[in-house]
Design an enzyme around this catalytic site. Structure first.
Site, mmCIF file in Angstrom:
data_model
loop_
_atom_site.group_PDB
_atom_site.id
_atom_site.type_symbol
_atom_site.label_atom_id
_atom_site.label_comp_id
_atom_site.label_asym_id
_atom_site.label_seq_id
_atom_site.Cartn_x
_atom_site.Cartn_y
_atom_site.Cartn_z
ATOM 1 N N HIS A 26 71.611 -42.407 -57.146
ATOM 2 C CA HIS A 26 72.429 -43.570 -57.514
ATOM 3 C C HIS A 26 71.554 -44.780 -57.843
ATOM 4 O O HIS A 26 71.777 -45.451 -58.846
ATOM 5 C CB HIS A 26 73.344 -43.988 -56.352
ATOM 6 C CG HIS A 26 74.391 -42.985 -55.977
ATOM 7 N ND1 HIS A 26 74.541 -42.515 -54.699
ATOM 8 C CD2 HIS A 26 75.345 -42.370 -56.710
ATOM 9 C CE1 HIS A 26 75.560 -41.659 -54.653
ATOM 10 N NE2 HIS A 26 76.056 -41.543 -55.859
ATOM 11 N N LYS A 72 90.047 -39.793 -48.647
ATOM 12 C CA LYS A 72 88.776 -39.117 -48.408
ATOM 13 C C LYS A 72 88.183 -39.576 -47.078
ATOM 14 O O LYS A 72 87.994 -40.769 -46.866
ATOM 15 C CB LYS A 72 87.823 -39.499 -49.556
ATOM 16 C CG LYS A 72 86.952 -38.375 -50.075
ATOM 17 C CD LYS A 72 86.266 -38.849 -51.344
ATOM 18 C CE LYS A 72 85.155 -37.989 -51.825
ATOM 19 N NZ LYS A 72 84.530 -38.533 -53.046
ATOM 20 N N ARG A 130 74.444 -35.657 -63.922
ATOM 21 C CA ARG A 130 73.381 -34.756 -63.481
ATOM 22 C C ARG A 130 73.412 -33.436 -64.226
ATOM 23 O O ARG A 130 72.398 -32.816 -64.436
ATOM 24 C CB ARG A 130 73.554 -34.453 -61.978
ATOM 25 C CG ARG A 130 73.112 -35.547 -61.066
ATOM 26 C CD ARG A 130 73.686 -35.360 -59.684
ATOM 27 N NE ARG A 130 75.135 -35.522 -59.713
ATOM 28 C CZ ARG A 130 75.895 -35.551 -58.643
ATOM 29 N NH1 ARG A 130 75.356 -35.403 -57.463
ATOM 30 N NH2 ARG A 130 77.195 -35.723 -58.748
ATOM 31 N N SER A 187 75.424 -37.056 -52.468
ATOM 32 C CA SER A 187 75.778 -37.586 -51.146
ATOM 33 C C SER A 187 76.240 -36.446 -50.241
ATOM 34 O O SER A 187 75.981 -36.460 -49.034
ATOM 35 C CB SER A 187 76.880 -38.637 -51.261
ATOM 36 O OG SER A 187 76.430 -39.735 -52.004
HETATM 37 P P1 ADP Z 1 82.358 -40.170 -56.394
HETATM 38 O O1 ADP Z 1 81.956 -38.714 -56.392
HETATM 39 O O2 ADP Z 1 83.242 -40.556 -55.271
HETATM 40 O O3 ADP Z 1 82.793 -40.683 -57.755
HETATM 41 P P2 ADP Z 1 79.587 -40.759 -55.905
HETATM 42 O O4 ADP Z 1 79.179 -41.818 -54.944
HETATM 43 O O5 ADP Z 1 79.278 -39.354 -55.530
HETATM 44 O O6 ADP Z 1 81.081 -41.027 -56.117
HETATM 45 O O7 ADP Z 1 78.952 -40.996 -57.361
HETATM 46 C C1 ADP Z 1 79.084 -42.175 -58.093
HETATM 47 C C2 ADP Z 1 78.395 -42.003 -59.445
HETATM 48 O O8 ADP Z 1 77.036 -41.672 -59.274
HETATM 49 C C3 ADP Z 1 78.951 -40.883 -60.335
HETATM 50 O O9 ADP Z 1 78.868 -41.298 -61.687
HETATM 51 C C4 ADP Z 1 78.025 -39.740 -60.081
HETATM 52 O O10 ADP Z 1 77.996 -38.815 -61.162
HETATM 53 C C5 ADP Z 1 76.714 -40.482 -59.979
HETATM 54 N N1 ADP Z 1 75.677 -39.751 -59.233
HETATM 55 C C6 ADP Z 1 75.763 -39.185 -58.033
HETATM 56 N N2 ADP Z 1 74.599 -38.597 -57.679
HETATM 57 C C7 ADP Z 1 73.752 -38.809 -58.702
HETATM 58 C C8 ADP Z 1 72.388 -38.425 -58.976
HETATM 59 N N3 ADP Z 1 71.686 -37.719 -58.097
HETATM 60 N N4 ADP Z 1 71.861 -38.809 -60.144
HETATM 61 C C9 ADP Z 1 72.587 -39.507 -61.036
HETATM 62 N N5 ADP Z 1 73.854 -39.892 -60.856
HETATM 63 C C10 ADP Z 1 74.437 -39.542 -59.714
#
Ligand code: ADP
Length: 162
Positions: free
Chosen positions: A17, A41, A91, A129
């Site tokens: 992130h 959630k 990703r 996450s």
């Molecule tokens: P949710 O799944 O509740 O939308 P997340 O916190 O998992 O929220 O993800 C928020 C954003 O970050 C999304 O656009 C997700 O695709 C992106 N994201 C999550 N992990 C990564 C990563 N390792 N690299 C790039 N983007 C990521």
């Protein structure tokens, strides 16, 4: 002033992130990290904790990176805060398929709000996450997965000094 919203649950925020946010800062004047309340959630970390960790990490850039809790429709939240862009990280192909639907839904709700996708750097592609939470559950190593301030905070809880 170009403002972008980076919405997510951030349970917890990972280096995947933060890389997207840091690259986004080269495109936008301000990034608002919208930390999802998401009552449906069950999260591992409280909303306050998730926000605090992100604020701590971006302390030096607090003029450009704001952290706000958010609930409800993403486009409504963006409109309320004068935000024109949504920032999302990609990703993999499944991410793209999922994000495409959200993009189309948001376009339907408000065609003025544009979504910008940044593809994750190879070293962060495997980080999620969900994976981080599994590692925490089994007391595994968090180096290279989450920012240092979060790693230290989690380790202090898992292994309190005797
Ligand atoms: P949710 O799944 O509740 O939308 P997340 O916190 O998992 O929220 O993800 C928020 C954003 O970050 C999304 O656009 C997700 O695709 C992106 N994201 C999550 N992990 C990564 C990563 N390792 N690299 C790039 N983007 C990521």
């Amino acid at each position: 002033m170009k403002k972008a919203l980076f919405p997510g649950t951030f349970d917890p925020i990972t280096l995947g992130h933060t890389e997207i946010i840091e690259r986004g800062l080269q495109l936008f004047d301000e990034i608002i990290i919208g930390v999802g309340v998401n009552s449906a959630k069950q999260t591992m970390f409280s909303l306050e904790q998730r926000i605090l960790w992100i604020q701590e990490y971006f302390l030096n850039q607090s003029h450009k990176v704001k952290v706000l809790p958010f609930e409800g429709l993403t486009v409504e939240f963006a409109k309320k805060h004068g935000i024109q862009f949504l920032l999302r990280g990609l990703r993999s192909a499944p991410d793209f398929e999922y994000e495409k639907h959200i993009f189309l839904l948001n376009k339907h709700l408000d065609e003025k709000i544009e979504t910008i996708f940044l593809v994750s750097d190879t070293q962060y592609i495997g980080i999620s996450s969900t994976l981080v939470r599994e590692i925490i559950k089994y007391h595994g190593k968090l180096e290279g997965l989450v920012p240092l301030n979060i790693l230290n905070s989690i380790y202090r809880t898992l292994y309190p000094p005797k």
